[in-house]
Design a protein around this motif. Structure first.
Motif, PDB file in Angstrom:
ATOM      1  N   ALA A 106     -48.543   0.209  22.404  1.00 31.78           N
ATOM      2  CA  ALA A 106     -48.834   1.629  22.639  1.00 31.78           C
ATOM      3  C   ALA A 106     -47.568   2.481  22.537  1.00 31.78           C
ATOM      4  CB  ALA A 106     -49.482   1.810  24.011  1.00 31.78           C
TER       5      ALA A 106
ATOM      6  N   ARG B   4     -50.400  -9.584  29.288  1.00 31.58           N
ATOM      7  CA  ARG B   4     -51.355  -8.818  28.467  1.00 31.58           C
ATOM      8  C   ARG B   4     -51.037  -7.332  28.556  1.00 31.58           C
ATOM      9  NH1 ARG B   4     -56.527 -11.767  27.579  1.00 31.58           N
ATOM     10  NH2 ARG B   4     -57.715  -9.866  27.884  1.00 31.58           N
ATOM     11  N   PHE B   5     -50.695  -6.884  29.748  1.00 30.68           N
ATOM     12  CA  PHE B   5     -50.392  -5.471  29.916  1.00 30.68           C
ATOM     13  C   PHE B   5     -49.114  -5.107  29.158  1.00 30.68           C
ATOM     14  CE2 PHE B   5     -48.735  -1.858  32.555  1.00 30.68           C
ATOM     15  CZ  PHE B   5     -49.716  -0.955  32.201  1.00 30.68           C
TER      16      PHE B   5
ATOM     17  N   GLU C 134     -63.307  -6.599  29.555  1.00 30.09           N
ATOM     18  CA  GLU C 134     -62.712  -5.385  28.960  1.00 30.09           C
ATOM     19  C   GLU C 134     -63.715  -4.242  28.805  1.00 30.09           C
ATOM     20  OE1 GLU C 134     -60.320  -6.058  25.510  1.00 30.09           O
ATOM     21  OE2 GLU C 134     -59.302  -7.772  26.414  1.00 30.09           O
TER      22      GLU C 134
ATOM     23  N   TRP D  68     -49.810  -4.762  25.558  1.00 30.29           N
ATOM     24  CA  TRP D  68     -50.438  -3.465  25.297  1.00 30.29           C
ATOM     25  C   TRP D  68     -49.394  -2.350  25.312  1.00 30.29           C
ATOM     26  CZ3 TRP D  68     -50.644   0.925  28.329  1.00 30.29           C
ATOM     27  CH2 TRP D  68     -51.441   1.965  27.823  1.00 30.29           C
TER      28      TRP D  68
ATOM     29  N   HIS E 186     -55.070   1.290  28.939  1.00 25.57           N
ATOM     30  CA  HIS E 186     -55.543  -0.069  29.217  1.00 25.57           C
ATOM     31  C   HIS E 186     -56.363  -0.074  30.502  1.00 25.57           C
ATOM     32  CE1 HIS E 186     -55.239  -4.420  30.088  1.00 25.57           C
ATOM     33  NE2 HIS E 186     -54.959  -4.560  28.799  1.00 25.57           N
ATOM     34  N   GLN E 187     -57.344  -0.975  30.564  1.00 24.79           N
ATOM     35  CA  GLN E 187     -58.185  -1.033  31.769  1.00 24.79           C
ATOM     36  C   GLN E 187     -57.383  -1.379  33.017  1.00 24.79           C
ATOM     37  OE1 GLN E 187     -58.761  -3.731  29.433  1.00 24.79           O
ATOM     38  NE2 GLN E 187     -59.230  -5.597  30.598  1.00 24.79           N
TER      39      GLN E 187
END
Lengths: 391, 391
Positions: A116, A108-109, A332, A112, A53-54
């Motif tokens: 993942a 959001r993280f 993103e 993710w 993730h960014q």
């Protein structure tokens, strides 16, 4: 005070402030955590089947505890060489009826991470905390928690693997774990770790274990089985993504772990999304002027940003340009973001243009969020709140 | 220490000790309660349809708070001139598998109050307190609470009007009331009122509201209705019979009342049943030598008393003769008790004869208790533990 005196930065779960930029290196030193370095990122990337993730590649999650060990166990389990279990834990103190953009960072993280790593997730809504800290009605704070839960659900969490709970509903189920943590903490320790005083109410003094308890599988009998044997407890590890101001709670968790026969939770710490007005504070749900709420209309987003965000017409790096700093969180597309940074530094793009791009990115994000939010029903809340196995 | 220095008496919920007799007049002064006088007893007798219990006429319940007001409201309601509601609240910290004779004092008196006043009763089992104060397993203390509940049920409480609960089962239901009390109490206040220090664990510091909360009808939505209006709350008053060492908890309750929009609870305080070895301490469930348990066999009761109770061969008043003092608690027949006192004072009956009478009275009481206790089933426990209306 002499002009050279610099206000000391303060970072606690209730107060984040510094004269200008927060010194995150100092926090790592003060808290005794580890910096997320290139080697760890490489290991992380190798453990999962999607790109990082960014928030990881751009250093927004910048600090950790025991993440190396967590990934080693995760990789071994995925390869069938070990039989460990893992879960994610994050939370939210319901202080206003809707989330702001800063709250979306851990949410959001975490979404993710859930996708993942493909592991269960528990989300704590600390309505009791807000009741103890504020002059607010119990029913009001419980309703805010429901409203917040709908916003959280709209972030796209997997309903089959996510349990959301209000403390005011679920305290009983965690009671043994909470009492065990409370028995292991003196008043002196609680005061030193959280800055409480003789004038603090006793609910505050005994609250830290309530937020620490979900770090342990014993708090979730419906997820992990009612009678967790010693062996079973020792084979489950919790991973907590959070802003770094929440770290004191989980330092306590890590102190309690051996007493409870559980593993220490691993942690991933983020920086704070700065206020629109500039660095040095984190965005607050109570200070509406420098905050953008996920429910704000497209016009409101544009107006707030144009009113509050300063535009530096000189060339600037992300750290000195609030718009660029916000794009680091929310744009993103890596190629576009990197180019904007370069162009801004070279003077090839104006501060106003960067700010306009931020307006568009946040409007898109809010519009997308609001569409998902409109589809969240009371039945969804019921599903996420129901006690059930997440395996 | 000079011989003339007298050890100061200590009376807290966890420690009762004095060099010789407890000075109950001093306690009334220190705590700021009222002595139960002849006028109050007369009023009480006029309010009910049965004779006063010997614990009242013999001064074993000797102190009160707001009992005059309670009786005024009770009499008015009984006469149809007011619409108030009342309930009784007592409790027990489950520290051993069975009750001792000292525990029977509040329990027997509460059963009498329940029958005489014909009002609901709630009984709190503070298993969480024992967990916080001792190095004991959670499951163990929860089982002790069940064992104690069976002893309590054997005291003969009305199953239609009695709710018994373990904190570990029922905490959630009281959570709003507990949090409201915790929010209203500073660490400094808790330390001063209960003698906690910086080294006390935070569970202890925040426990007093857990015992204070059942003083308020808001802790019992199933009994009094889920949404107690302000008017409804103000029309319900709690009456708490307890040993006087428990008073600090309910002083807190009385402080909280106005913040919660509830009435202050009324209180009836008892003296302590002295240890068999003599006055100056209260009987403890941990010190088995000076304690008689309700489960002791007839032979054990006889042996313990003959081993431990001193016999003064000189003439003696009840206060100086442990056997006579215990008969004051447990010999129900007023005529016989008064004659024994007179004869003992006149030297017409020996200390050994008085002690033999005590053995017989306690054996009868224990035998009767044990027969009732043997009849208590798991279904009875389930019934008393179930959340239901008690009106």
């Amino acid at each position: 005070m002499a002009e050279t005196d610099k206000k000391e930065q303060v970072v606690t779960p209730w107060d984040v402030s510094a004269e200008d930029q927060i010194d995150y290196n100092k926090l790592i030193n003060d808290f005794g955590s580890q910096r997320i370095d290139a080697a760890l990122l490489e290991k992380f990337a190798g453990a999962i089947d999607v790109p990082l993730h960014q928030f990881l590649t751009r250093g927004i999650f910048f600090s950790h505890r025991d993440m190396n060990q967590f990934l080693t166990n995760y990789i071994a389990t995925k390869a069938g060489e070990a039989k460990n279990a893992f879960y994610l834990y994050t939370g939210r103190g319901p202080s206003s009826g809707s989330l702001h953009m800063g709250h979306l960072v851990p949410m959001r993280f975490t979404k993710w991470l859930q996708d993942a790593l493909d592991i269960p997730l528990v989300i704590q809504l600390t309505d009791d905390e807000k009741f103890l800290w504020r002059d607010i009605e119990f029913d009001t704070v419980r309703q805010l928690a429901i409203d917040n839960a709908k916003d959280i659900i709209a972030c796209g969490f997997n309903p089959e693997r996510t349990f959301i709970f209000r403390d005011s509903d679920y305290y009983q189920d965690m009671y043994e774990t909470i009492l065990s943590c409370q028995r292991a903490t003196t008043m002196g320790t609680s005061k030193a770790a959280f800055g409480f005083t003789e004038e603090s109410n006793i609910g505050k003094a005994s609250f830290p274990p309530v937020q620490a308890a979900p770090s342990f599988p014993t708090a979730f009998p419906h997820i992990f089985g009612k009678d967790l044997s010693k062996k079973a407890k020792g084979a489950i590890t919790c991973l907590i993504p959070c802003a770094i101001d929440q770290d004191p709670y989980f330092r306590l968790s890590r102190d309690y772990a051996s007493k409870l026969g559980c593993n220490k939770p691993a942690l991933l710490h983020s920086v704070f999304l700065p206020s629109l007005a500039g660095a040095g504070t984190k965005m607050s749900a109570s200070a509406t002027d420098g905050s953008i709420f996920v429910t704000d209309s497209m016009d409101t987003i544009k107006a707030k940003i144009e009113k509050v965000v300063p535009v530096a017409e000189t060339v600037a790096e992300a750290g000195d340009d609030v718009s660029l700093e916000w794009l680091k969180f929310f744009l993103e597309d890596d190629a576009e973001f990197n180019k904007l940074c370069e162009d801004r530094l070279a003077g090839a793009v104006s501060g106003v243009a960067i700010r306009d791009r931020l307006v568009a990115v946040l409007q898109d994000m809010a519009a997308e969020f609001q569409a998902r939010r409109a589809a969240v029903t009371d039945e969804d809340v019921e599903k996420f709140f129901s006690k059930r196995s997440l395996y």
